[in-house]
Design a protein around this motif. Structure first.
Motif, PDB file in Angstrom:
ATOM      1  N   SER A 137      45.717  22.447 -54.292  1.00  0.00           N
ATOM      2  CA  SER A 137      44.425  22.533 -55.283  1.00  0.00           C
ATOM      3  C   SER A 137      44.094  24.349 -54.231  1.00  0.00           C
ATOM      4  O   SER A 137      44.019  25.341 -55.087  1.00  0.00           O
ATOM      5  N   LEU A 138      43.838  24.444 -53.087  1.00  0.00           N
ATOM      6  CA  LEU A 138      43.472  25.221 -52.604  1.00  0.00           C
ATOM      7  C   LEU A 138      44.498  26.163 -52.533  1.00  0.00           C
ATOM      8  O   LEU A 138      44.633  27.972 -52.286  1.00  0.00           O
ATOM      9  N   ALA A 139      46.295  25.896 -52.213  1.00  0.00           N
ATOM     10  CA  ALA A 139      47.220  27.499 -52.445  1.00  0.00           C
ATOM     11  C   ALA A 139      47.348  27.018 -53.483  1.00  0.00           C
ATOM     12  O   ALA A 139      47.692  28.663 -53.932  1.00  0.00           O
ATOM     13  N   SER A 140      47.522  26.520 -54.985  1.00  0.00           N
ATOM     14  CA  SER A 140      46.898  27.456 -56.538  1.00  0.00           C
ATOM     15  C   SER A 140      46.302  28.562 -56.198  1.00  0.00           C
ATOM     16  O   SER A 140      46.435  29.414 -56.952  1.00  0.00           O
ATOM     17  N   LEU A 141      44.544  27.623 -55.479  1.00  0.00           N
ATOM     18  CA  LEU A 141      43.322  29.240 -55.745  1.00  0.00           C
ATOM     19  C   LEU A 141      43.755  30.145 -55.665  1.00  0.00           C
ATOM     20  O   LEU A 141      43.740  31.619 -55.388  1.00  0.00           O
ATOM     21  N   ALA A 142      44.384  30.302 -54.167  1.00  0.00           N
ATOM     22  CA  ALA A 142      44.269  31.396 -53.174  1.00  0.00           C
ATOM     23  C   ALA A 142      45.517  32.287 -53.897  1.00  0.00           C
ATOM     24  O   ALA A 142      45.782  33.429 -54.266  1.00  0.00           O
ATOM     25  N   ALA A 159      39.564  47.358 -53.969  1.00  0.00           N
ATOM     26  CA  ALA A 159      38.485  47.880 -53.980  1.00  0.00           C
ATOM     27  C   ALA A 159      38.262  46.239 -54.507  1.00  0.00           C
ATOM     28  O   ALA A 159      36.887  46.044 -54.487  1.00  0.00           O
ATOM     29  N   SER A 160      38.957  45.072 -55.113  1.00  0.00           N
ATOM     30  CA  SER A 160      39.135  43.787 -55.086  1.00  0.00           C
ATOM     31  C   SER A 160      39.551  43.169 -53.682  1.00  0.00           C
ATOM     32  O   SER A 160      40.198  42.634 -54.135  1.00  0.00           O
ATOM     33  N   ALA A 161      39.215  43.722 -52.444  1.00  0.00           N
ATOM     34  CA  ALA A 161      39.917  43.195 -51.110  1.00  0.00           C
ATOM     35  C   ALA A 161      39.368  41.646 -51.223  1.00  0.00           C
ATOM     36  O   ALA A 161      39.473  40.788 -50.802  1.00  0.00           O
ATOM     37  N   SER A 162      37.760  41.540 -52.157  1.00  0.00           N
ATOM     38  CA  SER A 162      37.034  40.069 -51.319  1.00  0.00           C
ATOM     39  C   SER A 162      37.535  39.034 -52.942  1.00  0.00           C
ATOM     40  O   SER A 162      36.854  38.003 -52.403  1.00  0.00           O
ATOM     41  N   LEU A 163      38.025  39.426 -53.866  1.00  0.00           N
ATOM     42  CA  LEU A 163      38.386  38.464 -54.612  1.00  0.00           C
ATOM     43  C   LEU A 163      38.944  37.161 -54.223  1.00  0.00           C
ATOM     44  O   LEU A 163      38.469  36.253 -54.824  1.00  0.00           O
ATOM     45  N   PRO A 164      40.189  37.178 -53.119  1.00  0.00           N
ATOM     46  CA  PRO A 164      40.934  36.068 -53.790  1.00  0.00           C
ATOM     47  C   PRO A 164      39.706  34.641 -52.745  1.00  0.00           C
ATOM     48  O   PRO A 164      40.018  33.512 -52.968  1.00  0.00           O
ATOM     49  N   LEU A 165      38.770  35.334 -51.965  1.00  0.00           N
ATOM     50  CA  LEU A 165      37.556  34.837 -51.443  1.00  0.00           C
ATOM     51  C   LEU A 165      37.081  34.082 -51.833  1.00  0.00           C
ATOM     52  O   LEU A 165      36.352  33.113 -51.517  1.00  0.00           O
ATOM     53  N   SER A 166      36.833  35.199 -52.819  1.00  0.00           N
ATOM     54  CA  SER A 166      35.808  34.681 -53.513  1.00  0.00           C
ATOM     55  C   SER A 166      35.848  33.857 -54.752  1.00  0.00           C
ATOM     56  O   SER A 166      35.066  32.839 -55.439  1.00  0.00           O
ATOM     57  N   ARG A 167      36.908  33.587 -55.124  1.00  0.00           N
ATOM     58  CA  ARG A 167      37.494  32.963 -55.918  1.00  0.00           C
ATOM     59  C   ARG A 167      37.421  31.084 -55.473  1.00  0.00           C
ATOM     60  O   ARG A 167      37.208  30.575 -55.627  1.00  0.00           O
ATOM     61  N   VAL A 169      35.626  30.644 -52.426  1.00  0.00           N
ATOM     62  CA  VAL A 169      34.286  30.158 -52.629  1.00  0.00           C
ATOM     63  C   VAL A 169      33.664  29.559 -53.905  1.00  0.00           C
ATOM     64  O   VAL A 169      33.186  28.676 -53.298  1.00  0.00           O
ATOM     65  N   PHE A 170      33.371  29.865 -54.727  1.00  0.00           N
ATOM     66  CA  PHE A 170      33.268  29.837 -56.287  1.00  0.00           C
ATOM     67  C   PHE A 170      33.969  28.601 -56.370  1.00  0.00           C
ATOM     68  O   PHE A 170      32.768  27.643 -57.147  1.00  0.00           O
ATOM     69  N   ALA A 171      35.565  27.978 -56.423  1.00  0.00           N
ATOM     70  CA  ALA A 171      35.458  26.785 -56.393  1.00  0.00           C
ATOM     71  C   ALA A 171      34.959  25.721 -55.716  1.00  0.00           C
ATOM     72  O   ALA A 171      34.658  24.838 -55.959  1.00  0.00           O
ATOM     73  N   GLY A 172      34.760  25.916 -54.564  1.00  0.00           N
ATOM     74  CA  GLY A 172      33.564  24.821 -53.803  1.00  0.00           C
ATOM     75  C   GLY A 172      32.232  24.871 -53.999  1.00  0.00           C
ATOM     76  O   GLY A 172      32.130  23.900 -54.086  1.00  0.00           O
ATOM     77  N   TYR A 173      31.910  26.029 -54.625  1.00  0.00           N
ATOM     78  CA  TYR A 173      30.419  25.783 -54.623  1.00  0.00           C
ATOM     79  C   TYR A 173      30.416  24.984 -56.105  1.00  0.00           C
ATOM     80  O   TYR A 173      29.593  24.271 -56.952  1.00  0.00           O
ATOM     81  N   ALA A 174      31.726  25.697 -57.148  1.00  0.00           N
ATOM     82  CA  ALA A 174      31.680  24.570 -59.026  1.00  0.00           C
ATOM     83  C   ALA A 174      31.808  23.144 -58.570  1.00  0.00           C
ATOM     84  O   ALA A 174      31.378  22.741 -59.426  1.00  0.00           O
ATOM     85  N   GLY A 175      32.486  23.110 -57.715  1.00  0.00           N
ATOM     86  CA  GLY A 175      33.246  21.738 -57.634  1.00  0.00           C
ATOM     87  C   GLY A 175      32.736  21.100 -56.696  1.00  0.00           C
ATOM     88  O   GLY A 175      32.426  19.644 -57.463  1.00  0.00           O
ATOM     89  N   ALA A 206      26.354  28.524 -51.991  1.00  0.00           N
ATOM     90  CA  ALA A 206      26.120  29.721 -53.173  1.00  0.00           C
ATOM     91  C   ALA A 206      25.197  31.102 -52.272  1.00  0.00           C
ATOM     92  O   ALA A 206      25.434  31.882 -53.311  1.00  0.00           O
ATOM     93  N   LEU A 207      24.931  30.939 -51.312  1.00  0.00           N
ATOM     94  CA  LEU A 207      24.775  32.088 -51.022  1.00  0.00           C
ATOM     95  C   LEU A 207      25.593  33.299 -49.959  1.00  0.00           C
ATOM     96  O   LEU A 207      25.897  34.459 -50.806  1.00  0.00           O
ATOM     97  N   LEU A 208      26.985  32.425 -49.954  1.00  0.00           N
ATOM     98  CA  LEU A 208      28.038  32.876 -49.546  1.00  0.00           C
ATOM     99  C   LEU A 208      28.685  34.052 -50.816  1.00  0.00           C
ATOM    100  O   LEU A 208      29.256  35.107 -50.641  1.00  0.00           O
ATOM    101  N   LEU A 209      28.788  32.854 -51.294  1.00  0.00           N
ATOM    102  CA  LEU A 209      29.640  33.479 -53.172  1.00  0.00           C
ATOM    103  C   LEU A 209      28.035  35.027 -53.624  1.00  0.00           C
ATOM    104  O   LEU A 209      28.973  35.848 -53.788  1.00  0.00           O
ATOM    105  N   GLY A 210      27.706  34.630 -53.444  1.00  0.00           N
ATOM    106  CA  GLY A 210      26.578  35.760 -53.782  1.00  0.00           C
ATOM    107  C   GLY A 210      26.685  37.391 -53.055  1.00  0.00           C
ATOM    108  O   GLY A 210      26.498  38.248 -53.188  1.00  0.00           O
TER     109      GLY A 210
END
Length: 295
Positions: A137-142, A159-167, A169-175, A206-210
């Motif tokens: 699951s983590l491999a697919s997300l990354a 400009a989107s360098a943080s997108l993979p990490l943000s994805r 973190v969101f998966a951990g938050y929503a999951g 949630a704080l980290l994702l924000g």
């Protein structure tokens, strides 16, 4: 992730293209939350922290399967302009892309966990299957996060360098919210005080994702991807609404979870609120990012 071309050409796409691509952020958000749910479940099985028996294990597995599979279902539908599934259009392409193969491979450990779940889930094979499920699951997300960035122009990639990490973190938050809801629905959590570490972890995510989202929008503003400063200003109210649904309502629900009798209702509100808010934020963000820098 969507099978898009370079942003320089995307600006010239017809309106039908953008209508089709507007569906993609929604199923990607659902899929990320499903992978996050599988990741938390797999980790809990590895650590022996999920003695929920067979029925309690099958519920999050089934919910995750539905969430992960929605994008594939959309791609298989016969309507015109249906979005691809990680760059793969099943009705047109005979061979899946690498991202689609990785996503499909994640179903194998999920089926293994479903077949091995028993009793206290302490059997070594169950734990091994849970570990593989979490890793896949983590491999697919990354991989899908980096794949999305590779499709952008060099300036948009920076400009989107943080997108993979943000994805991730969101998966951990929503999951985590999904697993919380599933566990409460099974009646496994009966001591509100025992929820404190879990609630604290989700609030931290949630704080980290924000913070990551704020950084991404700041980078986008410096890029000037919209070509019109007034457009970004006009999106401020919508971004505020998205933040309310993504962070404020779920975090209030998490804090209320310590109150007896409202925990299940709070979880039932937090999960759809988070998904709705994140879909709105991603739709706004990607609609600007995919346009590329102003020429």
């Amino acid at each position: 992730m969507p099978n898009t071309a370079k942003p320089a050409n995307d600006a010239d796409k017809p309106p039908a293209y953008w209508r089709a691509e507007s569906v993609a952020p929604l199923w990607r958000i659902l899929a990320a939350s499903g992978y996050g749910l599988w990741t938390w479940l797999g980790l809990a099985l590895v650590l022996g922290l999920y003695p929920a028996g067979r029925s309690g294990t099958l519920l999050p597995l089934c919910v995750g399967t539905v969430l992960v599979s929605i994008g594939l279902l959309v791609a298989c539908l016969p309507w015109r302009g249906a979005s691809g599934w990680y760059g793969w259009h099943p009705r047109r392409d005979s061979r899946p892309t690498g991202a689609a193969l990785l996503a499909l491979a994640t179903f194998l450990p999920m089926l293994a966990v479903a077949g091995l779940a028993r009793g206290d889930n302490i059997f070594w094979a169950t734990r091994l299957a849970g570990a593989v499920l979490a890793l896949c699951s983590l491999a697919s997300l990354a991989y899908t996060g980096y794949r999305f960035r590779r499709q952008l122009s060099p300036a948009s990639q920076r400009a989107s360098a943080s997108l993979p990490l943000s994805r991730l973190v969101f998966a951990g938050y929503a999951g985590g919210l999904w697993l919380w809801l599933c566990t409460l629905a099974e009646g496994e959590l009966v001591a509100p005080r025992g929820l404190s570490p879990w609630i604290l972890l989700l609030l931290t995510l949630a704080l980290l994702l924000g913070l990551l989202e704020g950084q991404a929008w700041q980078a986008l503003a410096k890029l000037g991807a919209h070509g019109n400063a007034s457009l970004e200003h006009a999106l401020q109210p919508a971004r505020f609404v998205a933040a309310l649904f993504t962070f404020v309502f779920p975090c209030i629900a998490l804090l209320l979870a310590r109150q007896d009798g409202v925990d299940l209702a709070a979880a039932a509100v937090a999960v759809p609120s988070c998904l709705l808010g994140k879909w709105l934020e991603r739709y706004l963000y990607e609609s600007l990012l995919l346009r590329g820098p102003a020429g």
